[in-house]
Design a protein around this motif. Structure first.
Motif, PDB file in Angstrom:
ATOM      1  N   ARG A 114      -7.559  48.607  21.607  1.00 52.88           N
ATOM      2  CA  ARG A 114      -6.371  47.936  22.193  1.00 52.88           C
ATOM      3  C   ARG A 114      -5.332  48.934  22.834  1.00 52.88           C
ATOM      4  O   ARG A 114      -5.466  50.230  22.623  1.00 52.88           O
ATOM      5  N   VAL A 115      -4.755  48.551  23.665  1.00 55.38           N
ATOM      6  CA  VAL A 115      -3.776  49.248  24.272  1.00 55.38           C
ATOM      7  C   VAL A 115      -2.111  49.384  23.675  1.00 55.38           C
ATOM      8  O   VAL A 115      -1.924  48.127  23.625  1.00 55.38           O
ATOM      9  N   CYS A 116      -2.044  50.474  23.336  1.00 56.92           N
ATOM     10  CA  CYS A 116      -0.956  50.622  22.393  1.00 56.92           C
ATOM     11  C   CYS A 116       0.086  51.069  23.582  1.00 56.92           C
ATOM     12  O   CYS A 116       0.096  52.270  24.071  1.00 56.92           O
ATOM     13  N   SER A 117       1.332  50.567  23.452  1.00 52.86           N
ATOM     14  CA  SER A 117       2.517  51.009  24.247  1.00 52.86           C
ATOM     15  C   SER A 117       3.919  50.740  23.587  1.00 52.86           C
ATOM     16  O   SER A 117       3.842  50.073  22.514  1.00 52.86           O
ATOM     17  N   PHE A 118       4.948  51.196  24.227  1.00 56.40           N
ATOM     18  CA  PHE A 118       6.341  51.195  23.675  1.00 56.40           C
ATOM     19  C   PHE A 118       7.294  50.959  24.627  1.00 56.40           C
ATOM     20  O   PHE A 118       7.110  51.591  25.928  1.00 56.40           O
ATOM     21  N   ALA A 119       8.472  50.542  24.393  1.00 58.26           N
ATOM     22  CA  ALA A 119       9.606  50.638  25.278  1.00 58.26           C
ATOM     23  C   ALA A 119      11.002  50.963  24.390  1.00 58.26           C
ATOM     24  O   ALA A 119      10.874  50.561  23.281  1.00 58.26           O
ATOM     25  N   ILE A 120      11.773  51.538  24.866  1.00 54.95           N
ATOM     26  CA  ILE A 120      13.112  51.979  24.151  1.00 54.95           C
ATOM     27  C   ILE A 120      14.341  51.599  24.912  1.00 54.95           C
ATOM     28  O   ILE A 120      14.284  51.756  26.070  1.00 54.95           O
ATOM     29  N   ASP A 121      15.215  50.910  23.839  1.00 54.26           N
ATOM     30  CA  ASP A 121      16.177  50.514  24.582  1.00 54.26           C
ATOM     31  C   ASP A 121      17.677  50.965  23.778  1.00 54.26           C
ATOM     32  O   ASP A 121      17.538  50.935  22.615  1.00 54.26           O
ATOM     33  N   PRO A 122      18.415  51.717  24.580  1.00 52.70           N
ATOM     34  CA  PRO A 122      19.640  52.447  23.637  1.00 52.70           C
ATOM     35  C   PRO A 122      20.568  51.182  23.236  1.00 52.70           C
ATOM     36  O   PRO A 122      20.583  50.106  23.720  1.00 52.70           O
ATOM     37  N   TYR A 123      21.177  51.657  22.195  1.00 51.96           N
ATOM     38  CA  TYR A 123      22.450  50.789  21.771  1.00 51.96           C
ATOM     39  C   TYR A 123      23.599  50.958  22.309  1.00 51.96           C
ATOM     40  O   TYR A 123      24.056  52.117  22.450  1.00 51.96           O
ATOM     41  N   ILE A 124      24.159  49.788  22.890  1.00 48.21           N
ATOM     42  CA  ILE A 124      25.392  49.723  23.575  1.00 48.21           C
ATOM     43  C   ILE A 124      26.509  48.977  22.704  1.00 48.21           C
ATOM     44  O   ILE A 124      26.242  48.089  22.197  1.00 48.21           O
TER      45      ILE A 124
ATOM     46  N   ASN B 288      27.233  52.531  21.609  1.00 46.65           N
ATOM     47  CA  ASN B 288      27.096  53.899  21.370  1.00 46.65           C
ATOM     48  C   ASN B 288      25.643  54.176  21.327  1.00 46.65           C
ATOM     49  O   ASN B 288      25.036  54.125  20.123  1.00 46.65           O
ATOM     50  N   PRO B 289      25.072  54.761  22.239  1.00 45.90           N
ATOM     51  CA  PRO B 289      23.550  55.040  22.258  1.00 45.90           C
ATOM     52  C   PRO B 289      23.276  56.120  21.280  1.00 45.90           C
ATOM     53  O   PRO B 289      22.078  56.577  20.830  1.00 45.90           O
ATOM     54  N   ASN B 290      24.149  56.959  20.633  1.00 44.84           N
ATOM     55  CA  ASN B 290      23.956  58.008  19.989  1.00 44.84           C
ATOM     56  C   ASN B 290      23.823  57.447  18.432  1.00 44.84           C
ATOM     57  O   ASN B 290      23.003  58.066  17.384  1.00 44.84           O
ATOM     58  N   ALA B 291      24.167  56.204  18.232  1.00 49.28           N
ATOM     59  CA  ALA B 291      24.044  55.762  16.748  1.00 49.28           C
ATOM     60  C   ALA B 291      22.733  55.028  16.508  1.00 49.28           C
ATOM     61  O   ALA B 291      22.233  55.464  15.256  1.00 49.28           O
ATOM     62  N   GLN B 292      22.215  54.561  17.415  1.00 54.07           N
ATOM     63  CA  GLN B 292      20.750  53.764  17.029  1.00 54.07           C
ATOM     64  C   GLN B 292      20.196  53.284  18.426  1.00 54.07           C
ATOM     65  O   GLN B 292      20.784  53.356  19.436  1.00 54.07           O
ATOM     66  N   HIS B 293      18.851  53.048  18.319  1.00 50.98           N
ATOM     67  CA  HIS B 293      18.191  52.567  19.621  1.00 50.98           C
ATOM     68  C   HIS B 293      16.902  51.613  18.835  1.00 50.98           C
ATOM     69  O   HIS B 293      16.740  51.418  17.813  1.00 50.98           O
ATOM     70  N   THR B 294      16.637  50.815  19.972  1.00 51.40           N
ATOM     71  CA  THR B 294      15.485  49.806  19.571  1.00 51.40           C
ATOM     72  C   THR B 294      14.139  50.125  20.228  1.00 51.40           C
ATOM     73  O   THR B 294      14.183  50.468  21.349  1.00 51.40           O
ATOM     74  N   VAL B 295      13.373  50.528  19.289  1.00 54.43           N
ATOM     75  CA  VAL B 295      11.754  50.746  20.025  1.00 54.43           C
ATOM     76  C   VAL B 295      10.979  49.612  19.800  1.00 54.43           C
ATOM     77  O   VAL B 295      10.951  48.968  18.826  1.00 54.43           O
ATOM     78  N   THR B 296      10.366  48.999  20.899  1.00 54.04           N
ATOM     79  CA  THR B 296       9.845  47.759  20.859  1.00 54.04           C
ATOM     80  C   THR B 296       8.279  48.299  20.937  1.00 54.04           C
ATOM     81  O   THR B 296       7.728  48.963  22.150  1.00 54.04           O
ATOM     82  N   ILE B 297       7.350  48.106  20.014  1.00 55.33           N
ATOM     83  CA  ILE B 297       5.896  48.388  20.146  1.00 55.33           C
ATOM     84  C   ILE B 297       5.104  47.295  20.613  1.00 55.33           C
ATOM     85  O   ILE B 297       5.523  46.042  20.160  1.00 55.33           O
ATOM     86  N   MET B 298       4.098  47.487  21.363  1.00 57.68           N
ATOM     87  CA  MET B 298       3.146  46.254  21.913  1.00 57.68           C
ATOM     88  C   MET B 298       1.779  46.812  21.604  1.00 57.68           C
ATOM     89  O   MET B 298       1.429  48.052  21.664  1.00 57.68           O
ATOM     90  N   GLU B 299       1.021  45.748  21.533  1.00 55.59           N
ATOM     91  CA  GLU B 299      -0.406  46.145  21.391  1.00 55.59           C
ATOM     92  C   GLU B 299      -1.117  44.971  22.254  1.00 55.59           C
ATOM     93  O   GLU B 299      -0.785  43.960  22.229  1.00 55.59           O
ATOM     94  N   HIS B 300      -1.868  45.504  23.181  1.00 52.50           N
ATOM     95  CA  HIS B 300      -2.945  44.455  23.996  1.00 52.50           C
ATOM     96  C   HIS B 300      -4.260  44.541  23.563  1.00 52.50           C
ATOM     97  O   HIS B 300      -4.916  45.566  23.441  1.00 52.50           O
ATOM     98  N   ASN B 301      -4.983  43.440  23.533  1.00 50.06           N
ATOM     99  CA  ASN B 301      -6.257  43.428  23.321  1.00 50.06           C
ATOM    100  C   ASN B 301      -7.105  44.016  24.533  1.00 50.06           C
ATOM    101  O   ASN B 301      -6.470  44.086  25.631  1.00 50.06           O
ATOM    102  N   ALA B 302      -8.366  44.215  24.380  1.00 54.45           N
ATOM    103  CA  ALA B 302      -9.049  44.652  25.628  1.00 54.45           C
ATOM    104  C   ALA B 302      -9.173  44.047  26.786  1.00 54.45           C
ATOM    105  O   ALA B 302      -9.255  44.378  27.903  1.00 54.45           O
TER     106      ALA B 302
END
Length: 131
Positions: free
Chosen positions: A9-19, A21-35
């Motif tokens: 599987r292809v494993c990847s991620f994206a990061i979005d800052p918290y607006i 206040n980006p220093n307080a928290q963030h969202t990481v979205t993880i993704m997996e794709h089949n072959a």
């Protein structure tokens, strides 16, 4: 992205800052794709602190992210005075780093305090390693 040698599987991620206040928290979205590149899952997780992850390690159970003690000063960026990287600063007052263990699939992320450290690249552990 990483390719899991066990599942292909292809494993990847994206990061979005918290607006606002980006220093307080963030969202990481993880993704997996089949072959065949069909989406296996896409799962967002809210993590503490500013999201500065250039890379991830993968285990059988987790995506692993290092969270260095940094802050982001958004004002010079919004005003067009500095680029994004120029607005990121090491912040000794945070006093700790973090390792974020984000489950592959569903489940709650785990954030573990660590000594302050920065990491630019991760190595994927051997396939017989489990967390």
């Amino acid at each position: 992205y990483k390719i899991d040698p066990k599942t292909n599987r292809v494993c990847s991620f994206a990061i979005d800052p918290y607006i606002p206040n980006p220093n307080a928290q963030h969202t990481v979205t993880i993704m997996e794709h089949n072959a065949d590149l069909s989406l296996k899952y896409l799962e967002p997780h809210v993590l503490p602190g500013f999201g500065l992850a250039h890379d991830t390690a993968i285990t059988d159970s987790y995506f692993v992210f290092a969270g260095p003690p940094v802050t982001f000063n958004v004002v010079p960026f919004i005003l067009g005075l500095k680029g994004v990287a120029q607005c990121i600063s090491w912040d000794d007052s945070i006093g700790k780093g973090r390792m974020h263990l984000v489950p592959r699939g569903s489940g709650e992320a785990i954030s573990i305090d660590t000594p302050p450290a920065g990491s630019y690249r991760h190595l994927t552990p051997p396939t017989n390693y489990s967390v």
